[in-house]
Scaffold this motif. Structure first.
Motif, PDB file in Angstrom:
ATOM      1  N   ASP A   1      -1.025  -4.025  -3.597  1.00  0.00           N
ATOM      2  CA  ASP A   1      -2.205  -4.550  -4.300  1.00  0.00           C
ATOM      3  C   ASP A   1      -3.401  -3.583  -4.204  1.00  0.00           C
ATOM      4  O   ASP A   1      -4.515  -4.002  -3.839  1.00  0.00           O
TER       5      ASP A   1
ATOM      6  N   MET B   1       0.342 -11.548   5.663  1.00  0.00           N
ATOM      7  CA  MET B   1      -0.430 -10.424   6.192  1.00  0.00           C
ATOM      8  C   MET B   1      -1.600 -10.893   7.066  1.00  0.00           C
ATOM      9  O   MET B   1      -2.191 -11.947   6.809  1.00  0.00           O
TER      10      MET B   1
ATOM     11  N   TRP C   1      -4.205 -11.918   1.384  1.00  0.00           N
ATOM     12  CA  TRP C   1      -3.596 -11.337   0.183  1.00  0.00           C
ATOM     13  C   TRP C   1      -4.535 -10.311  -0.460  1.00  0.00           C
ATOM     14  O   TRP C   1      -5.453  -9.814   0.158  1.00  0.00           O
ATOM     15  N   ALA C   2      -4.287 -10.035  -1.729  1.00  0.00           N
ATOM     16  CA  ALA C   2      -4.889  -8.872  -2.412  1.00  0.00           C
ATOM     17  C   ALA C   2      -6.422  -8.865  -2.372  1.00  0.00           C
ATOM     18  O   ALA C   2      -7.057  -9.762  -2.920  1.00  0.00           O
TER      19      ALA C   2
ATOM     20  N   ASP D   1      -6.619 -13.339  -5.307  1.00  0.00           N
ATOM     21  CA  ASP D   1      -6.736 -12.068  -6.042  1.00  0.00           C
ATOM     22  C   ASP D   1      -8.127 -11.806  -6.624  1.00  0.00           C
ATOM     23  O   ASP D   1      -8.286 -11.586  -7.837  1.00  0.00           O
TER      24      ASP D   1
ATOM     25  N   GLU E   1      -1.382 -13.341 -12.295  1.00  0.00           N
ATOM     26  CA  GLU E   1      -2.206 -13.011 -11.125  1.00  0.00           C
ATOM     27  C   GLU E   1      -2.694 -11.569 -11.282  1.00  0.00           C
ATOM     28  O   GLU E   1      -2.487 -10.933 -12.310  1.00  0.00           O
TER      29      GLU E   1
ATOM     30  N   HIS F   1       1.098  -5.213  -9.155  1.00  0.00           N
ATOM     31  CA  HIS F   1      -0.346  -5.415  -8.965  1.00  0.00           C
ATOM     32  C   HIS F   1      -0.985  -4.030  -9.003  1.00  0.00           C
ATOM     33  O   HIS F   1      -0.451  -3.077  -8.474  1.00  0.00           O
TER      34      HIS F   1
ATOM     35  N   ARG G   1       5.834  -3.256   0.534  1.00  0.00           N
ATOM     36  CA  ARG G   1       5.511  -2.500  -0.671  1.00  0.00           C
ATOM     37  C   ARG G   1       4.734  -1.220  -0.342  1.00  0.00           C
ATOM     38  O   ARG G   1       4.160  -1.090   0.737  1.00  0.00           O
TER      39      ARG G   1
HETATM   40  O1  FUB Z   1       0.166  -9.419  -1.801  1.00  0.00           O
HETATM   41  C1  FUB Z   1       0.262 -10.819  -1.944  1.00  0.00           C
HETATM   42  C2  FUB Z   1       0.273 -11.206  -3.371  1.00  0.00           C
HETATM   43  O2  FUB Z   1       1.350 -10.578  -4.039  1.00  0.00           O
HETATM   44  C3  FUB Z   1      -0.935 -10.781  -4.163  1.00  0.00           C
HETATM   45  O3  FUB Z   1      -2.078 -11.521  -3.889  1.00  0.00           O
HETATM   46  C4  FUB Z   1      -0.388 -10.913  -5.524  1.00  0.00           C
HETATM   47  O4  FUB Z   1      -1.164 -10.343  -6.520  1.00  0.00           O
HETATM   48  C5  FUB Z   1       0.955 -10.251  -5.370  1.00  0.00           C
HETATM   49  O5  FUB Z   1       0.884  -8.865  -5.477  1.00  0.00           O
END
Ligand code: FUB
Length: 326
Positions: free
Chosen positions: A13, A46, A81-82, A134, A228, A279, A306
């Motif tokens: 992301d 995460m 997240w992102a 996001d 997303e 992303h 990733r």
């Molecule tokens: O990395 C976690 C989630 O996966 C992100 O918030 C989304 O956009 C997807 O990439």
């Protein structure tokens, strides 16, 4: 194929910005776990953020280390997240990030730093009125700052009945987006930020994506509808809204003359990469434009491990973004 920006940690992301002659990248920091794959995204578990920087794409990548930890965010329970970041008019840097609150509902937090590479100190509460995932910050040429946000399925956007949120329906968490003939797609959300960069100055509204006839994209149009990963950038006098289509794995874009839209669908920037999620971000640095994105090549296809990468992208004379060559 572009090389991963890091090979010692998994990152995803990537939100990239060009500040002070360097590119700063704000990614998610993926980690190994034993949580099985599900459509709520529990496996994306995460607990901290790193910041990367480089003087150019292809140059040495500096990992500035951990800049914010889950344990230091009073309101958050899991799943950082992102993220994205913005530079305020006060010269400070603001890191926006989603996390589940103590009730398991995603909201968006903000943390403040004196330097683009952090560290960042989180505000004690999430941004009032924020929800879903996001966040993507866009600061216009006149200094107005906007926060775009949202994601469906695990991102919980389908759990809300109103553009500004309203009641949260936990029964709809997961892959429960609307469907059926004529049903409009769910929309990303946006709100202008106050000069404090920590609160919304207006009611959250929807970001509409329309087709060439001006009709809203439909829920069943999985190849084009918003899922997303919103991102907004400006090229010449046009606003570009780009996003992931989620279960069809494309990065698409739409354009408008207003940061609020409606945005007219224009096409795809990135075809599916290895791994379930896709992303990206788009940034101009020293006169060239770059797409930052991620894939799972390094982990050999493990969806939640990733690697972020970058590739130069190009516009044609009509302002169409040519598909990225990766
Ligand atoms: O990395 C976690 C989630 O996966 C992100 O918030 C989304 O956009 C997807 O990439």
């Amino acid at each position: 194929m572009p090389a991963p920006l890091t090979t010692n940690i998994f990152i995803a992301d990537p939100s990239a910005h060009s500040w002070n002659g360097r590119i700063y990248v704000y990614p998610s920091h993926d980690r190994e776990n034993n949580i099985g794959f599900n459509d709520r995204g529990d496996q994306y578990d995460m607990v901290d953020y790193h910041v990367l920087s480089m003087d150019r794409v292809g140059g040495e990548v500096i990992d500035h280390g951990v800049v914010l930890k889950l344990e230091d965010i009073p309101w958050a329970s899991k799943q950082l997240w992102a993220p994205d970041a913005a530079k305020g008019a006060d010269g400070k840097y603001y890191l926006y990030f989603p996390a589940r609150n103590k009730k398991g509902i995603f909201q968006i937090g903000v943390a403040v730093g004196d330097k683009p590479e952090g560290p960042f100190t989180p505000e004690p509460e999430p941004i009032p009125g924020s929800f879903s995932i996001d966040p993507a910050a866009f600061v216009d040429e006149d200094g107005s700052a906007y926060l775009y946000f949202g994601g469906i399925w695990g991102g919980q956007l389908q759990c809300y009945s109103k553009p500004e949120g309203g009641e949260f329906n936990a029964a709809l968490d997961g892959p429960n987006e609307p469907s059926g003939p004529g049903v409009p797609a769910l929309h990303c959300r946006v709100a202008k930020l106050n000069p404090d960069m920590r609160t919304f100055s207006e009611t959250v509204r929807e970001v509409h994506i329309v087709d060439e006839k001006g009709d809203l994209l439909l829920a069943d149009d999985h190849d084009r509808r918003f899922f997303e990963a919103p991102w907004v950038h400006k090229y010449k006098d046009t606003y570009y809204f780009s996003y992931s289509t989620g279960d069809t794995h494309y990065i698409c874009y739409a354009t408008s003359k207003s940061p609020y839209g409606p945005f007219t669908y224009r096409g795809r920037i990135l075809e599916p990469v290895l791994g379930w999620t896709t992303h990206h971000s788009i940034v101009e640095h020293e006169g060239k434009w770059y797409l930052f994105y991620h894939d799972c090549e390094l982990s050999k296809g493990v969806d939640h491990l990733r690697s972020a990468k970058a590739v130069e992208i190009f516009y044609d004379e009509e302002g169409n973004i040519k598909p990225a060559q990766v």
